[in-house]
Scaffold this motif. Sequence first.
Motif, PDB file in Angstrom:
ATOM      1  N   ARG A 122     -10.021  19.534  -5.240  1.00 33.98           N
ATOM      2  CA  ARG A 122      -9.076  19.805  -6.100  1.00 33.98           C
ATOM      3  C   ARG A 122      -8.690  18.657  -6.866  1.00 33.98           C
ATOM      4  N   LEU A 123      -8.962  17.431  -6.526  1.00 34.36           N
ATOM      5  CA  LEU A 123      -8.456  16.157  -7.042  1.00 34.36           C
ATOM      6  C   LEU A 123      -9.473  15.606  -8.011  1.00 34.36           C
ATOM      7  N   PRO A 124      -9.058  15.413  -9.263  1.00 36.62           N
ATOM      8  CA  PRO A 124     -10.006  14.609 -10.140  1.00 36.62           C
ATOM      9  C   PRO A 124     -10.112  13.140  -9.635  1.00 36.62           C
ATOM     10  N   LYS A 125      -9.057  12.701  -9.652  1.00 39.85           N
ATOM     11  CA  LYS A 125      -8.746  11.109  -9.302  1.00 39.85           C
ATOM     12  C   LYS A 125      -8.220  11.163  -7.687  1.00 39.85           C
ATOM     13  N   LYS A 126      -9.488  10.735  -6.882  1.00 40.40           N
ATOM     14  CA  LYS A 126      -9.037  11.104  -5.380  1.00 40.40           C
ATOM     15  C   LYS A 126      -8.516   9.560  -4.542  1.00 40.40           C
ATOM     16  N   PRO A 127      -7.375   9.781  -4.101  1.00 36.42           N
ATOM     17  CA  PRO A 127      -7.123   8.469  -3.244  1.00 36.42           C
ATOM     18  C   PRO A 127      -7.912   8.392  -2.160  1.00 36.42           C
ATOM     19  N   GLU A 181       1.315  13.888  -8.752  1.00 36.11           N
ATOM     20  CA  GLU A 181       2.733  13.012  -9.233  1.00 36.11           C
ATOM     21  C   GLU A 181       2.789  11.654  -8.837  1.00 36.11           C
ATOM     22  N   LEU A 182       2.557  11.195  -7.438  1.00 39.15           N
ATOM     23  CA  LEU A 182       3.092  10.051  -7.102  1.00 39.15           C
ATOM     24  C   LEU A 182       1.814   8.874  -7.224  1.00 39.15           C
ATOM     25  N   GLU A 183       0.400   9.712  -7.158  1.00 42.77           N
ATOM     26  CA  GLU A 183      -0.521   8.626  -7.060  1.00 42.77           C
ATOM     27  C   GLU A 183      -0.783   7.573  -5.991  1.00 42.77           C
ATOM     28  N   PRO A 184      -0.721   8.094  -4.792  1.00 39.45           N
ATOM     29  CA  PRO A 184      -0.831   7.141  -3.543  1.00 39.45           C
ATOM     30  C   PRO A 184      -1.817   6.469  -3.492  1.00 39.45           C
ATOM     31  N   ARG A 185      -2.027   5.418  -3.018  1.00 39.01           N
ATOM     32  CA  ARG A 185      -3.500   4.730  -2.944  1.00 39.01           C
ATOM     33  C   ARG A 185      -4.190   5.343  -1.637  1.00 39.01           C
ATOM     34  N   VAL A 186      -3.404   5.670  -0.624  1.00 37.29           N
ATOM     35  CA  VAL A 186      -4.000   6.141   0.474  1.00 37.29           C
ATOM     36  C   VAL A 186      -3.133   7.579   1.201  1.00 37.29           C
ATOM     37  N   VAL A 187      -3.757   8.572   1.700  1.00 36.44           N
ATOM     38  CA  VAL A 187      -3.219   9.665   2.017  1.00 36.44           C
ATOM     39  C   VAL A 187      -3.798  10.000   3.513  1.00 36.44           C
ATOM     40  N   LEU A 189       0.854  -1.287  -0.200  1.00 35.82           N
ATOM     41  CA  LEU A 189      -0.018  -0.029  -0.110  1.00 35.82           C
ATOM     42  C   LEU A 189       0.904   1.301   0.035  1.00 35.82           C
ATOM     43  N   SER A 190       0.678   2.126  -1.013  1.00 35.46           N
ATOM     44  CA  SER A 190       1.628   3.408  -1.163  1.00 35.46           C
ATOM     45  C   SER A 190       0.885   4.373  -0.360  1.00 35.46           C
ATOM     46  N   VAL A 191       1.517   5.232   0.635  1.00 35.13           N
ATOM     47  CA  VAL A 191       0.787   6.091   1.332  1.00 35.13           C
ATOM     48  C   VAL A 191       1.441   7.510   1.194  1.00 35.13           C
ATOM     49  N   LEU A 192       0.951   8.440   1.393  1.00 32.96           N
ATOM     50  CA  LEU A 192       1.272   9.920   1.488  1.00 32.96           C
ATOM     51  C   LEU A 192       0.938  10.444   2.587  1.00 32.96           C
ATOM     52  N   ILE A 193       1.743  11.404   3.291  1.00 28.90           N
ATOM     53  CA  ILE A 193       1.563  11.964   4.556  1.00 28.90           C
ATOM     54  C   ILE A 193       1.553  13.481   4.324  1.00 28.90           C
ATOM     55  N   ALA A 194       0.334  13.962   4.514  1.00 27.82           N
ATOM     56  CA  ALA A 194       0.259  15.499   4.331  1.00 27.82           C
ATOM     57  C   ALA A 194      -0.237  16.123   5.579  1.00 27.82           C
ATOM     58  N   ASP A 195       0.712  16.934   6.162  1.00 30.24           N
ATOM     59  CA  ASP A 195       0.560  17.380   7.396  1.00 30.24           C
ATOM     60  C   ASP A 195       1.460  18.746   7.527  1.00 30.24           C
TER      61      ASP A 195
END
Length: 236
Positions: A71-76, A48-54, A5-11
């Motif tokens: 703002r995301l057309p393709k939403k994780p 850019e990275l297209e993570p499966r989970v944010v 599972l690819s994950v991005l952290i936004a904080d």
Amino acid sequence: MTRRLSVLIADDERLARRRLRRLLGSIDGVDVVGEAANGDEAIAAIRELEPRVVLLDVQMPGPDGFGVIERLPKKPLVIFVTAFAEFALRAFDVQAVDYLLKPVSREKLARAIDRARAVLEPRAPAAFPSLLAVRSQGRVDLVDVGAIDWLEAADNYVVVHAGARTFIARDTLTRIESTLDSRLFARIHRGTIVRIDRVAALEVANRGDYVAVLKDGTRLGLSRRFRPRLNQVLEG
């Protein structure tokens, strides 16, 4: 084989990102593919990275967490991680997988990741939120679903019984039932839902009716209409 599972952290807090990265590193099958410190960075990184989970904070510079999603057309899949309880209802309205309050424990984060994986993997069981957002009189309480013993309808409200605490929700029992895992909860009466593993015994009452006796001694009427369903889950 479980897919990674690819994950991005936004904080916007560096220490918060570091802690989440460390916790994710202890969960099998997770790859942290990037970080973002504000809303604009989050949007760019997700595209850019297209993570499966944010893992997404609510309040950040630039677009907030909800602005990022819009703002995301393709939403994780999104797991909100925030210090603010009052946005929980809105989070579930945008189909967030879970809503975690800081400081996040490894156990709760791992459960949220499991829910995200269940959504993504067709053979996995359906995912259900770990928190129930209860709104009443301008206040939102986040109730741990695992702590709920039973729920009852009361006019235009639902009373949620969780251990020694009760919460009054301006909601319907049917809507709340739709958010609960049917493997864990069962309706035993038109106005009552019970956590199955809280039931200690079924007793015969007058005229062949039954009473469900909970482990804490609470006695709840069991409608004949719903008795087969409860018998099924208790036996299976």
